[in-house]
Scaffold this motif. Structure first.
Motif, PDB file in Angstrom:
ATOM      1  N   ILE A  25      -4.364  -5.619   3.814  1.00 40.27           N
ATOM      2  CA  ILE A  25      -4.342  -6.067   2.418  1.00 40.27           C
ATOM      3  C   ILE A  25      -3.618  -7.402   2.309  1.00 40.27           C
ATOM      4  O   ILE A  25      -4.062  -8.300   1.578  1.00 40.27           O
ATOM      5  N   VAL A  75      -3.477  -0.495   6.893  1.00 41.13           N
ATOM      6  CA  VAL A  75      -4.150  -0.953   5.682  1.00 41.13           C
ATOM      7  C   VAL A  75      -3.267  -1.943   4.927  1.00 41.13           C
ATOM      8  O   VAL A  75      -3.742  -2.957   4.404  1.00 41.13           O
ATOM      9  N   LEU A 132      -8.698  -3.332  -4.993  1.00 43.00           N
ATOM     10  CA  LEU A 132      -7.410  -3.992  -4.925  1.00 43.00           C
ATOM     11  C   LEU A 132      -7.049  -4.586  -6.283  1.00 43.00           C
ATOM     12  O   LEU A 132      -7.927  -4.879  -7.111  1.00 43.00           O
ATOM     13  N   MET A 175     -12.193  -0.987  -0.456  1.00 44.22           N
ATOM     14  CA  MET A 175     -11.055  -0.575  -1.262  1.00 44.22           C
ATOM     15  C   MET A 175     -10.995  -1.395  -2.540  1.00 44.22           C
ATOM     16  O   MET A 175     -11.399  -2.565  -2.567  1.00 44.22           O
ATOM     17  N   SER A 191      -2.739  -1.947  -3.388  1.00 44.73           N
ATOM     18  CA  SER A 191      -3.848  -1.011  -3.300  1.00 44.73           C
ATOM     19  C   SER A 191      -3.966  -0.211  -4.598  1.00 44.73           C
ATOM     20  O   SER A 191      -3.088  -0.243  -5.476  1.00 44.73           O
ATOM     21  N   GLU A 192      -5.072   0.525  -4.716  1.00 38.31           N
ATOM     22  CA  GLU A 192      -5.282   1.320  -5.928  1.00 38.31           C
ATOM     23  C   GLU A 192      -4.239   2.432  -6.022  1.00 38.31           C
ATOM     24  O   GLU A 192      -3.777   2.770  -7.125  1.00 38.31           O
ATOM     25  N   HIS A 249       0.857  -1.181   0.000  1.00 38.31           N
ATOM     26  CA  HIS A 249       0.000   0.000   0.000  1.00 38.31           C
ATOM     27  C   HIS A 249       0.898   1.238   0.000  1.00 38.31           C
ATOM     28  O   HIS A 249       2.047   1.189   0.433  1.00 38.31           O
TER      29      HIS A 249
END
Length: 640
Positions: free
Chosen positions: A590, A586, A635, A633, A604-605, A560
């Motif tokens: 993830i 986070v 992913l 979120m 993550s984005e 992330h």
């Protein structure tokens, strides 16, 4: 020793015009030999004086350093000894099936016996509850399991004697009971000082020295209360403890005299009772105050100056019966004990001081004859000192590999070279626990090694080994440690190649930072590339493990990107460079989602956008729910 340089500048003064009859000025004439001799003599005398002063300072520093090194070594042994005892007792207290009685007592006895066999520091380990039931494994007077059950009228003691620790055979043969004895007694564990103090303190305690009931020997006990919940059994209030005889502490204290060959040391309780000492042969079997002799003088000095309640470490000197002694004093924080060591100043420094004095007298007697020779001989000192200074700079920069040695016939240089070598070896061992690259970067960027933090945008990676609990249960500890070491070495090398800094090892997982403490261009791409390389190299490692009949490690990774607070965090005397914030949490979540989705690497984005399509990814169709967050979120799975 370097020669001081002199610079002569010739000037032409402006003289007033003569007003009277001309007179030839009187000139002071001196031959060149006299000038050179006078300059050389004054310079040599100055150098001799400075050399004597510097040598005295160096001799004093070396002596104190050597004395402190022996003292610190003894202190480290005592601290490690106490820490091992606390660790073993803590492990017993954390055992899920800890019972001094009922059906689980046999498992508890095996645990106590195993830990005692692996801990020569301990004389016995035991656990007792508030019903007066107690289970104890002791080494003296014979290796045995002692079970105590307190009834309304009397106490029943059952002793199951075991073979000696050096008996050949397997574990089961060494644990077999040779014979059993049972009898009545008045022993009540709940009335013992270690039990009552631990219950009253509601935390771990070290008792004052007392005579052990079983071994009839002077020692101390480390006790730890262990309270279980309603669902953990009926024995909810228990105390776990371990005994340590003072005879074992005496062995460590005697390390000082055996190491230095000149001084002595003693271990005192908080109220100045002698626990162990090296200047008196044999084991301390009765507590006595520190009176008489050098130790008594030290005691009076410490009481008068209040050193017992002062700093953790102090050094001073005292005079006793016409002799001066160098003294080192330190406190053992966990117990309140005090370690003092003393050495006669004349024995430690007398030889060096006499050597310096004789050197001064000889220099004065043969000053003229050795003047020119001293210029050449000075290089025997200045060159090694310069080399040692370069070595010291490298040590200051934590460049500890392939450090050269500087052999010298000069005693002081030899001691200094040895001290630098010992410092380098100690720092090299310490660097195994501290990320040296992080320290170097912080120092290079001008950061102070004090609690601090600042916002920084970084990429964070969390790794985890899939099914590690199942794997660890099926492997021997040494095999599992070997596999983990090989895995961590591989991962650390891959992360370092791509600019990643390992923040910490979390069990079988790793937390890695990209962009801290130093800025890193394209941190997200470097992190994702490192993840792909780790999977590729793990495939080769797993192939080798399969050939050896071992389990495979399947690594799950979460990455992330975002702004965190990064810096040197902790207390004033215990620091660590780390990062914290929502981004860290986070990234950890993830990584855990891999288990739900059956994937290996999720990003993550924010990380995906930073890649700008340079690596293959697959969007997870459904927004993932992150535990602890209200919003879902997007992913992406990172593909090879």
């Amino acid at each position: 020793m370097a020669q001081p340089s002199f610079c002569f500048v010739e000037t032409t003064p402006t003289l007033p015009k003569p007003t009277g009859p001309y007179r030839k000025p009187r000139r002071f004439r001196v031959d060149v030999g006299t000038v050179v001799s006078a300059v050389a003599l004054s310079q040599s005398l100055l150098l001799v004086a400075l050399g004597y002063w510097g040598s005295q300072q160096l001799v004093s520093s070396i002596g104190q350093s050597a004395h402190k090194a022996n003292h610190d070594r003894t202190e480290d042994k005592v601290l490690a000894f106490l820490a091992k005892t606390e660790s073993v007792v803590g492990a017993i207290g954390d055992s899920p099936n800890l019972r001094p009685a009922d059906d689980s007592a046999s498992q508890t006895a095996e645990l106590l016996w195993t830990l005692l066999q692996q801990s020569p520091e301990l004389d016995s380990t035991y656990v007792a509850n508030d019903e007066g039931q107690m289970l104890m494994v002791l080494r003296y007077p014979a290796l045995a399991v002692r079970q105590i059950s307190r009834g309304p009228q009397f106490t029943t003691e059952t002793w199951q004697y075991k073979p000696s620790s050096n008996t050949p055979g397997g574990v089961r043969q060494r644990y077999e009971t040779t014979h059993i004895e049972a009898y009545r007694s008045s022993y009540d564990p709940t009335r013992r000082s270690w039990y009552m103090q631990a219950r009253q303190a509601k935390g771990p305690i070290w008792t004052q020295p007392y005579v052990f009931a079983a071994a009839q020997e002077l020692g101390v006990t480390y006790a730890l209360p262990s309270r279980r919940g309603e669902t953990e059994g009926s024995d909810r209030a228990m105390v776990v403890a371990g005994d340590v005889s003072l005879g074992r502490l005496s062995e460590f204290v005697r390390l000082f005299s055996s190491g230095s060959g000149q001084g002595n040391s003693a271990l005192l309780s908080a109220d100045y009772q002698v626990l162990a000492r090296s200047d008196v042969p044999g084991v301390v079997r009765e507590l006595a105050p520190a009176r008489g002799g050098v130790l008594g003088a030290l005691h009076e000095h410490m009481v008068t100056d209040g050193l017992a309640a002062g700093p953790h470490e102090t050094s001073f000197s005292i005079a006793f019966e016409g002799k001066r002694y160098l003294v080192q004093h330190s406190r053992i924080p966990s117990t309140g004990w005090q370690l003092v060591s003393w050495v006669p100043e004349d024995m430690l420094l007398g030889g060096l001081q006499r050597a310096v004095l004789w050197g001064l007298l000889l220099a004065l007697l043969f000053l003229v004859a050795t003047l020119l020779l001293s210029l050449r001989l000075s290089k025997l000192v200045t060159a090694p000192v310069e080399n040692l200074s370069r070595i010291a700079r490298r040590i200051g920069l934590l460049e500890l590999d392939n450090l050269p040695r500087e052999p010298s016939r000069v005693l002081e240089i030899q001691h200094l070279d040895q001290a630098l070598d010992e410092s380098a070896r100690s720092l090299k061992a310490f660097s195994k626990f501290v990320p040296v690259d992080v320290i170097n970067r912080l120092i290079a960027e001008g950061h102070t090694l004090a609690p601090s933090g600042s916002p920084r945008r970084i990429a964070v990676m969390f790794t985890d080994v899939e099914g590690f609990t199942r794997i660890s249960e099926s492997l021997e500890p040494d095999v599992l440690v070997g596999m983990l070491t090989e895995y961590f070495n591989l991962a650390a090398r891959v992360f370092a190649q791509h600019g990643g800094v390992i923040d910490k090892f979390i069990g079988d997982g790793i937390m890695v930072l990209w962009g801290a403490p130093a800025d890193l261009q394209d941190a997200e791409y470097q992190a994702c590339t490192a993840a792909l390389q780790l999977h590729a190299e793990m495939s080769e490692l797993n192939r080798k493990w399969r050939a050896q009949g071992l389990h495979e490690f399947r690594t799950r990774i979460g990455i992330h990107t975002g702004v965190v607070i990064a810096g040197v965090l902790g207390s004033n005397d215990r620091l660590a460079y780390t990062a914290f914030g929502d981004v860290i949490n986070v990234a950890s979540r993830i990584e855990g989602i891999n288990k739900q989705l059956g994937t290996q690497t999720l990003v993550s984005e924010a990380t995906y956008e930073a890649l700008r399509g340079r690596l293959r990814t697959r969007r997870i169709e459904e927004d993932a729910e992150i535990r602890g967050r209200r919003t879902r979120m997007v992913l992406y799975e990172l593909l090879a």
